[in-house]
Design a protein around this motif. Structure first.
Motif, PDB file in Angstrom:
ATOM      1  N   VAL A  74       0.857  -1.193   0.000  1.00  0.00           N
ATOM      2  CA  VAL A  74       0.000   0.000   0.000  1.00  0.00           C
ATOM      3  C   VAL A  74       0.888   1.237   0.000  1.00  0.00           C
ATOM      4  O   VAL A  74       1.858   1.319   0.760  1.00  0.00           O
ATOM      5  CB  VAL A  74      -0.938  -0.021   1.233  1.00  0.00           C
ATOM      6  N   ARG A  75       0.533   2.177  -0.879  1.00  0.00           N
ATOM      7  CA  ARG A  75       1.338   3.394  -0.989  1.00  0.00           C
ATOM      8  C   ARG A  75       0.479   4.651  -0.947  1.00  0.00           C
ATOM      9  O   ARG A  75       0.910   5.711  -1.356  1.00  0.00           O
ATOM     10  CB  ARG A  75       2.202   3.352  -2.263  1.00  0.00           C
ATOM     11  N   SER A  76      -0.784   4.496  -0.512  1.00  0.00           N
ATOM     12  CA  SER A  76      -1.596   5.689  -0.217  1.00  0.00           C
ATOM     13  C   SER A  76      -2.290   5.450   1.110  1.00  0.00           C
ATOM     14  O   SER A  76      -2.900   4.388   1.317  1.00  0.00           O
ATOM     15  CB  SER A  76      -2.646   6.003  -1.273  1.00  0.00           C
ATOM     16  N   PHE A  77      -2.194   6.436   1.958  1.00  0.00           N
ATOM     17  CA  PHE A  77      -2.723   6.292   3.309  1.00  0.00           C
ATOM     18  C   PHE A  77      -3.496   7.540   3.702  1.00  0.00           C
ATOM     19  O   PHE A  77      -3.287   8.618   3.140  1.00  0.00           O
ATOM     20  CB  PHE A  77      -1.564   6.096   4.299  1.00  0.00           C
ATOM     21  N   VAL A  78      -4.375   7.359   4.706  1.00  0.00           N
ATOM     22  CA  VAL A  78      -5.089   8.519   5.269  1.00  0.00           C
ATOM     23  C   VAL A  78      -4.688   8.635   6.742  1.00  0.00           C
ATOM     24  O   VAL A  78      -4.245   7.648   7.351  1.00  0.00           O
ATOM     25  CB  VAL A  78      -6.629   8.344   5.140  1.00  0.00           C
ATOM     26  N   PRO A  79      -4.851   9.828   7.312  1.00  0.00           N
ATOM     27  CA  PRO A  79      -4.498   9.987   8.733  1.00  0.00           C
ATOM     28  C   PRO A  79      -5.398   9.113   9.608  1.00  0.00           C
ATOM     29  O   PRO A  79      -6.520   8.783   9.237  1.00  0.00           O
ATOM     30  CB  PRO A  79      -4.755  11.472   9.015  1.00  0.00           C
ATOM     31  N   THR A 100       0.322  -2.062   4.555  1.00  0.00           N
ATOM     32  CA  THR A 100       1.776  -2.133   4.792  1.00  0.00           C
ATOM     33  C   THR A 100       2.536  -2.025   3.475  1.00  0.00           C
ATOM     34  O   THR A 100       2.006  -2.361   2.415  1.00  0.00           O
ATOM     35  CB  THR A 100       2.191  -3.484   5.429  1.00  0.00           C
ATOM     36  N   CYS A 101       3.754  -1.560   3.580  1.00  0.00           N
ATOM     37  CA  CYS A 101       4.666  -1.630   2.436  1.00  0.00           C
ATOM     38  C   CYS A 101       6.063  -1.947   2.963  1.00  0.00           C
ATOM     39  O   CYS A 101       6.588  -1.215   3.817  1.00  0.00           O
ATOM     40  CB  CYS A 101       4.673  -0.310   1.673  1.00  0.00           C
ATOM     41  N   MET A 102       6.613  -3.051   2.500  1.00  0.00           N
ATOM     42  CA  MET A 102       7.993  -3.376   2.851  1.00  0.00           C
ATOM     43  C   MET A 102       8.885  -2.277   2.317  1.00  0.00           C
ATOM     44  O   MET A 102       8.679  -1.793   1.190  1.00  0.00           O
ATOM     45  CB  MET A 102       8.422  -4.693   2.185  1.00  0.00           C
TER      46      MET A 102
END
Ligand SMILES: Cc1cc2nc3c(=O)[nH]c(=O)nc-3n(C[C@H](O)[C@H](O)[C@H](O)COP(=O)(O)O)c2cc1C
Length: 345
Positions: free
Chosen positions: A179-184, A283-285
């Motif tokens: 995952v490379r987009s996240f929200v607070p 998560t993203c390694m």
């Protein structure tokens, strides 16, 4: 090409250099020397911290206590378990405990070692010749044990194991993406704790459990750590946490184990990533495939003991309602699996 254009291009590559020109002679020499110096960096650290040349430090003893305890449990759990199996290990375990325990205070390593020795003596009762000193050593150590721990051998039922394992694993793993987009969202400290509880269950070489998770969810700490890792440049500012997985070089022994910190560390890190996935986090390694100078920078920033080897980082965060991920097509099973391939030897 204009400078602006070049920097634009660099940005588009997420900070990763893209080799274009063929590598000239001087560069080849530089790369070769660089590679050797980095091998030397790894080798010297293994040589210095491992117990290849003898168990002289507390972390060496702790590792050997757990490994010997494991060996005795292993012998007792065999379907044709033989009384007396592992006698030399049992003697060494008692000796190591006598050296290690007096300074230990409350320590699971001590309780584990003692518990296994107790199980071993019961398994071999009456106490065979030569094992009497173990009893004496144990009597003096008992009071120092920490919390209740499970040691020796336990019986499990196939039906129970299979019932607990009945999850749709394929669906579970297919739902995980880098995952490379996240929200607070809230600081995921509790989720991290539960995920580490699960990751502890990963197998480890001789049950030595060399891995440690250094978790940063405080925004200031997280930012300072993530800036040293190139692969999160385009999305790292959205992360709610960054985890640094390390393995203790002081818990490895033989020449053959020289790459084991990365192997055990990789297994641990992936289990942790799946556990975080189960907690509902994205998560993203984040690779730590770096050269020694960069490695030193991170270890200095973290105040990490030289004996701790950084295996990989994991970026974590809260997923948006809807977002894009790479399709990341996998190779066919036929390319990955060779079943009963002809043997030439
Ligand atoms: C050890 C390791 C290091 C990785 N490092 C990075 C990284 O630094 N940045 C990044 O965006 N992705 C990183 N990845 C993610 C991979 O690109 C990703 O796992 C792969 O493309 C497959 O995609 P998937 O995880 O979505 O299935 C890493 C993966 C692994 C296993």
């Amino acid at each position: 090409m204009a400078v602006a254009e070049v920097s634009q291009r660099k940005k588009a590559e997420a900070g990763r250099a893209v080799a274009e020109a063929p590598v000239g002679l001087i560069r080849r020499a530089q790369l070769s020397v660089g590679l050797l110096r980095n091998f030397a960096y790894d080798a010297l650290r293994f040589w210095h911290h491992s117990y290849l040349l003898g168990a002289t430090r507390r972390q060496h003893l702790a590792a050997r206590i757990l490994a010997d305890a494991h060996f005795l449990e292993y012998g007792m759990a065999l379907s044709d378990a033989q009384p007396g199996f592992g006698r030399a290990r049992a003697v060494r375990l008692a000796r190591d405990l006598s050296r290690y325990a007096p300074q230990a205070g409350e320590d699971v390593t001590v309780t584990t070692g003692l518990g296994v020795l107790e199980a071993y003596l019961a398994f071999n009762a009456p106490v065979p010749e030569g094992l009497g000193p173990i009893r004496d050593a144990m009597a003096g150590l008992k009071a120092r044990g920490a919390e209740e721990v499970q040691t020796g051998v336990e019986t499990v039922r196939r039906a129970q194991v299979q019932a607990a394992a009945k999850v749709d694993f394929l669906e579970f793993v297919r739902a995980r993406h880098s995952v490379r987009s996240f929200v607070p969202g809230p600081r995921p400290d509790e989720e991290i704790r539960r995920a580490v509880l699960a990751a502890r269950e990963v197998p480890s070489s001789c049950n030595r459990q060399t891995c440690h998770v250094h978790a940063y969810t405080d925004p200031d700490l997280l930012n300072r750590v993530r800036k040293l890792q190139a692969g999160n440049r385009t999305f790292g500012h959205q992360l709610s946490g960054i985890l640094v997985v390390t393995s203790d070089l002081g818990r490895w022994e033989t020449i053959g184990e020289r790459y084991q910190p990365w192997i055990d560390g990789g297994l641990f890190a992936m289990t942790l990533a799946y556990a975080l996935h189960a907690e509902g986090l994205g998560t993203c390694m984040l690779n730590w495939s770096v050269e020694r100078q960069q490695d030193r920078k991170l270890r200095k920033l973290m105040g990490l003991d030289d004996s701790r080897l950084v295996v990989v980082l994991i970026g974590i965060g809260w997923m948006p309602e809807e977002f894009s991920v790479c399709a990341s097509q996998r190779l066919p099973v036929s390319e990955i699996l060779s079943l009963n391939q002809r043997l030439d030897g």
